[in-house]
Write an enzyme that holds these catalytic residues in place. Structure first.
Site, mmCIF file in Angstrom:
data_model
loop_
_atom_site.group_PDB
_atom_site.id
_atom_site.type_symbol
_atom_site.label_atom_id
_atom_site.label_comp_id
_atom_site.label_asym_id
_atom_site.label_seq_id
_atom_site.Cartn_x
_atom_site.Cartn_y
_atom_site.Cartn_z
ATOM 1 N N ASP A 20 10.178 5.954 -10.037
ATOM 2 C CA ASP A 20 9.804 6.622 -11.285
ATOM 3 C C ASP A 20 10.523 7.951 -11.473
ATOM 4 O O ASP A 20 10.844 8.343 -12.603
ATOM 5 C CB ASP A 20 8.289 6.844 -11.324
ATOM 6 C CG ASP A 20 7.530 5.589 -11.735
ATOM 7 O OD1 ASP A 20 8.175 4.527 -11.864
ATOM 8 O OD2 ASP A 20 6.298 5.661 -11.900
ATOM 9 N N SER A 40 0.810 -1.210 0.000
ATOM 10 C CA SER A 40 0.000 0.000 0.000
ATOM 11 C C SER A 40 0.848 1.266 0.000
ATOM 12 O O SER A 40 1.531 1.561 -0.966
ATOM 13 C CB SER A 40 -0.954 -0.040 1.201
ATOM 14 O OG SER A 40 -1.915 0.977 1.132
ATOM 15 N N LYS A 79 -0.646 -4.257 -3.111
ATOM 16 C CA LYS A 79 -1.930 -3.752 -2.643
ATOM 17 C C LYS A 79 -2.067 -2.314 -3.136
ATOM 18 O O LYS A 79 -1.653 -1.378 -2.487
ATOM 19 C CB LYS A 79 -1.993 -3.834 -1.113
ATOM 20 C CG LYS A 79 -3.412 -3.748 -0.533
ATOM 21 C CD LYS A 79 -3.879 -2.326 -0.362
ATOM 22 C CE LYS A 79 -5.242 -2.262 0.290
ATOM 23 N NZ LYS A 79 -5.748 -0.875 0.422
#
Length: 445
Positions: free
Chosen positions: A312, A301, A326
């Site tokens: 990224d 999560s 998740k």
């Protein structure tokens, strides 16, 4: 009650469908709409037939409310592992979890087939101290077998008054079942703790994400800089076995290290309110010093949001094993009578548009879970989002004030000593991250 009596005379369907039909615009104008409406009433008829058969044939007289509650529970739980229909007792239990003011063990668990499986133990809790590991299967709680037990019933059994003891029987891969004695405690989670490793390398462990986590992390790095006597040349951010937590906490932590315009994370869902974008706030507290983020199958999560954002933006090298996966957003809706509905409304995406759901974050450098010590390697069964049949969100003291959480954590932090640093140096993941950061420093990254 009158409607339920009419059901036995086959009039319930007519009345119920008439009411529901209003929301479906009975005067359908297209053949497609008419077909969908026809299919809806056919499914509804099947439901009412089963309801009527149970009322008339079941060995015991079942209360109508119980039957409808069970039907709603099945409807919601069939959506995904994180959508749950909460009865008043369960809703209250969820609120207690959020406040952190309850006696418990300190584990994040999920439903796994007929049993209950540990996603991860929370740092410095009774379960963590007792050696419970991610992937452990709980087969017995006290004298009660877990097989066929609901997740909620399992949670109820493991919670209790602080200071009371409980025995849980664990099944671990490649080992015989064994019993662990655990003393319940008030769960106060130490979300951030840091140590200074050699060669100006800082190590910070974040065990879960709460509102104050970013500030705690910033203060921890300041203390490490002061202890080091100069600015840190590199940092290890350890998110292993971090089950997630508050979304804003993850966004704030990511923004401590990103100095580029763009996104931290965004969500996509069917309704307009589920389409959200969380932008970066420029300002890197490490001034672009090399950074490694450690993850494993217990990182979930919010932890995956941080790892994905830093990956990224090419701000950190991600090391370890593929994370839990998740990547869904749950909305909690309060219902009448103390009931609640927690339903999945969106999915998380990294800045580059990668979905986290059921895929996880793949590390830049993959590491195997081995030990540098002369110990028999302990295998940990991997659990992924796609394996889940049910899931309990983490235990976080969100109802405590930021000052209360900081004060509580500072007291616990003060009790930590040099043994923790020695243990870290024997941690294979930390050892490899340290070697990489030393090389990057030499190369001038």
């Amino acid at each position: 009650m009158i409607l339920f009596k009419i059901l036995k005379n086959s009039l319930f369907l007519a009345i119920f469908t008439a009411i529901i039909g209003l929301s479906f615009q009975v005067n359908a104008k297209t053949s497609t709409e008419e077909q969908r409406l026809e299919e809806f009433f056919k499914d509804l008829e099947e439901f009412t037939v089963v309801f009527s058969d149970i009322k008339q044939l079941y060995v015991d007289d079942v209360d109508n409310k119980e039957l409808f509650n069970n039907a709603i529970k099945g409807m919601v739980s069939g959506l995904d592992p994180h959508s749950v229909y909460l009865e008043p007792k369960e809703q209250k239990s969820l609120m207690e979890s959020a406040s952190g003011k309850f006696g418990g063990l300190g584990i994040v668990i999920s439903k796994k087939d007929e049993g209950i499986q540990v996603i991860s133990p929370i740092d410095d809790t009774p379960a963590y101290k007792a050696g419970i590991q991610a992937g452990d299967l709980i087969v017995k709680i006290g004298k009660k077998l877990v097989r066929g037990m609901s997740l909620e019933d399992g949670v109820d059994l493991m919670r209790g008054e602080p200071g009371t003891n409980i025995q849980i029987t664990i099944l671990r891969k490649n080992q015989k079942p064994f019993v662990v004695d655990i003393t319940r405690e008030i769960i106060t989670i130490v979300t951030v703790k840091g140590y200074l490793l050699d060669d100006d390398i800082g190590y910070v462990r974040v065990s879960s994400f709460q509102g104050p986590t970013a500030n705690l992390l910033k203060e921890t790095i300041k203390k490490l800089v002061k202890e080091n006597g100069s600015f840190l040349k590199s940092l290890i951010l350890d998110l292993r076995n971090n089950p997630g937590g508050v979304l804003n906490g993850a966004v704030d932590v990511s923004n401590l290290f990103i100095d580029k315009a763009g996104l931290v994370v965004y969500t996509e869902g069917r309704i307009p309110s589920s389409k959200l974008k969380f932008k970066t706030e420029r300002g890197d507290i490490l001034l672009d010093s090399p950074m490694v983020v450690l993850i494993n199958e217990g990182s979930a999560s919010a932890a995956e949001i941080v790892a994905g954002a830093l990956q990224d933006h090419k701000r950190a090298i991600i090391m370890g094993s593929t994370s839990f996966g998740k990547g869904s957003v749950q909305t909690i809706i309060e219902l009448d009578g103390g009931y609640g509905l927690k339903v999945t409304t969106a999915r998380y995406y990294t800045p580059n548009g990668r979905s986290i759901q059921a895929k996880g974050i793949v590390p830049d450098i993959e590491l195997k879970n081995i030990s540098l010590e002369n110990e028999k390697e302990k295998s940990v069964a991997e659990i992924k989002e796609t394996d889940l049949a049910g899931h309990l969100e983490q235990e976080t003291p969100d109802n405590m004030s930021a000052d209360e959480i900081v004060d509580s954590q500072e007291k616990i932090q003060a009790s930590l000593d040099k043994k923790a640093i020695e243990k870290l140096k024997k941690d294979y993941f930390v050892h490899e991250a340290t070697n990489l950061l030393k090389a990057l420093t030499v190369l001038g990254k």
